[in-house]
Scaffold this motif. Sequence first.
Motif, PDB file in Angstrom:
ATOM      1  N   ASP A 202       0.808  -1.219   0.000  1.00  0.00           N
ATOM      2  CA  ASP A 202       0.000   0.000   0.000  1.00  0.00           C
ATOM      3  C   ASP A 202       0.842   1.271   0.000  1.00  0.00           C
ATOM      4  O   ASP A 202       0.415   2.308  -0.514  1.00  0.00           O
ATOM      5  CB  ASP A 202      -0.918   0.009   1.226  1.00  0.00           C
ATOM      6  CG  ASP A 202      -1.936  -1.119   1.183  1.00  0.00           C
ATOM      7  OD1 ASP A 202      -2.829  -1.074   0.320  1.00  0.00           O
ATOM      8  OD2 ASP A 202      -1.820  -2.052   1.999  1.00  0.00           O
ATOM      9  N   VAL A 217       7.805   2.825  -6.756  1.00  0.00           N
ATOM     10  CA  VAL A 217       6.638   3.442  -7.382  1.00  0.00           C
ATOM     11  C   VAL A 217       5.833   2.387  -8.134  1.00  0.00           C
ATOM     12  O   VAL A 217       4.600   2.350  -8.066  1.00  0.00           O
ATOM     13  CB  VAL A 217       7.059   4.579  -8.328  1.00  0.00           C
ATOM     14  CG1 VAL A 217       5.859   5.086  -9.134  1.00  0.00           C
ATOM     15  CG2 VAL A 217       7.681   5.732  -7.536  1.00  0.00           C
ATOM     16  N   THR A 220       3.861   0.189  -5.589  1.00  0.00           N
ATOM     17  CA  THR A 220       2.703   0.837  -4.955  1.00  0.00           C
ATOM     18  C   THR A 220       1.684   1.316  -5.980  1.00  0.00           C
ATOM     19  O   THR A 220       0.503   1.465  -5.652  1.00  0.00           O
ATOM     20  CB  THR A 220       3.142   2.053  -4.119  1.00  0.00           C
ATOM     21  OG1 THR A 220       3.776   3.009  -4.988  1.00  0.00           O
ATOM     22  CG2 THR A 220       4.108   1.640  -3.015  1.00  0.00           C
ATOM     23  N   GLY A 221       2.148   1.584  -7.205  1.00  0.00           N
ATOM     24  CA  GLY A 221       1.270   2.090  -8.248  1.00  0.00           C
ATOM     25  C   GLY A 221       0.999   3.571  -8.163  1.00  0.00           C
ATOM     26  O   GLY A 221       0.204   4.108  -8.941  1.00  0.00           O
ATOM     27  N   ASP A 222       1.669   4.269  -7.233  1.00  0.00           N
ATOM     28  CA  ASP A 222       1.391   5.693  -7.035  1.00  0.00           C
ATOM     29  C   ASP A 222       2.603   6.348  -6.373  1.00  0.00           C
ATOM     30  O   ASP A 222       2.950   6.029  -5.236  1.00  0.00           O
ATOM     31  CB  ASP A 222       0.164   5.861  -6.139  1.00  0.00           C
ATOM     32  CG  ASP A 222      -0.285   7.310  -6.004  1.00  0.00           C
ATOM     33  OD1 ASP A 222       0.468   8.218  -6.408  1.00  0.00           O
ATOM     34  OD2 ASP A 222      -1.396   7.527  -5.469  1.00  0.00           O
ATOM     35  N   ARG A 224       2.866   9.062  -4.994  1.00  0.00           N
ATOM     36  CA  ARG A 224       2.477   9.772  -3.782  1.00  0.00           C
ATOM     37  C   ARG A 224       2.465   8.859  -2.566  1.00  0.00           C
ATOM     38  O   ARG A 224       2.376   9.340  -1.435  1.00  0.00           O
ATOM     39  CB  ARG A 224       1.095  10.403  -3.970  1.00  0.00           C
ATOM     40  CG  ARG A 224       1.043  11.510  -5.014  1.00  0.00           C
ATOM     41  CD  ARG A 224      -0.372  11.942  -5.295  1.00  0.00           C
ATOM     42  NE  ARG A 224      -1.168  10.824  -5.823  1.00  0.00           N
ATOM     43  CZ  ARG A 224      -2.463  10.922  -6.135  1.00  0.00           C
ATOM     44  NH1 ARG A 224      -3.095  12.075  -5.972  1.00  0.00           N
ATOM     45  NH2 ARG A 224      -3.113   9.869  -6.607  1.00  0.00           N
ATOM     46  N   ARG A 225       2.569   7.552  -2.788  1.00  0.00           N
ATOM     47  CA  ARG A 225       2.578   6.583  -1.700  1.00  0.00           C
ATOM     48  C   ARG A 225       3.991   6.128  -1.347  1.00  0.00           C
ATOM     49  O   ARG A 225       4.179   5.170  -0.606  1.00  0.00           O
ATOM     50  CB  ARG A 225       1.732   5.361  -2.084  1.00  0.00           C
ATOM     51  CG  ARG A 225       0.305   5.679  -2.433  1.00  0.00           C
ATOM     52  CD  ARG A 225      -0.483   6.161  -1.224  1.00  0.00           C
ATOM     53  NE  ARG A 225      -0.764   5.049  -0.309  1.00  0.00           N
ATOM     54  CZ  ARG A 225      -1.210   5.205   0.933  1.00  0.00           C
ATOM     55  NH1 ARG A 225      -1.392   6.421   1.413  1.00  0.00           N
ATOM     56  NH2 ARG A 225      -1.461   4.155   1.686  1.00  0.00           N
TER      57      ARG A 225
END
Length: 297
Positions: A202, A217, A220-222, A224-225
């Motif tokens: 997550d 990245v 997490t796929g994002d 910003r995470r």
Amino acid sequence: MKRVSFAEFGGPDVLRLVDAEEPHTGPGQIRVAVRAAGVNPVDWRIREGQFQEVTPIDLPAGVGQDAAGVVDEIGDGVDGIEVGDHVFGEGTSTYAEFAVLSAWARMPVGLTFEEAAGYPSVVETALRILREAEVRPGQTLLVSGASGGVGSAVLQIARDRGIAVIGIAGAANQDYLRGLGALATTYGEGWGQRVRQLGHVDAALDLAGSGVVGELVELTGDPRRVISIADLGAPEFGVRFSGVAGSVPDALAEAADLISRRKLHIPVEKSYSLTEAAQAHADSQAGHTRGRRVVVV
């Protein structure tokens, strides 16, 4: 008094043990007779001049920001502390016989000075990046560089909050990570796939600066995470580089509470004398730390 100092930017060899004037407190500060000082990556990054464009310092300069010791001078406006109290906290030029602290807390019962010196910056950083990653109970956090001081704190604080952790570290530190409640895997070819086999990620933290931000990245796929405290190139991937401390007094208070409740313990991997500060920096830069390194005064 004796103080570790450097007069030019460079490698560990620029560090010198010199005679220096004793520092004294200003308003809202205390001075301690230092018993031990924490060795942090930021110490050698400053010594190399990596942050000169952001926060320039004048040379010659002292080294270190974490310390544990005995209070021997109290500045104006400071309440709730007395000369002779044992404290740990953050200040400046802490690789020295005396140092001024701007944030501190009483040392928890049973903690040695060496152990206490390893907590201040580490716990503040761990609490800050967990907050910035916005990871919640029931979610899974991936930590690269999980066996060092910040990683050790992150794993234990996350577990106390009900957050699952996957830790990446060297082969020699796999059992150490599992002992802190994390699922563990190593670096090297195929590490991303090994992480995927351990579970969905997550959020992720880059604590080692080992060139893995892009892969974090992807996992997490994002962007910003993902938060990094070690890779200055992280913003190129849309990843936040976290380098500005939050409330250090609050972090120290939470550290003392976690330690007292036996929810947080960061081992001291190795201790050095003031004359061995250069070796402490060289070892810190080499990585593969398990816990903390400290300079004993």
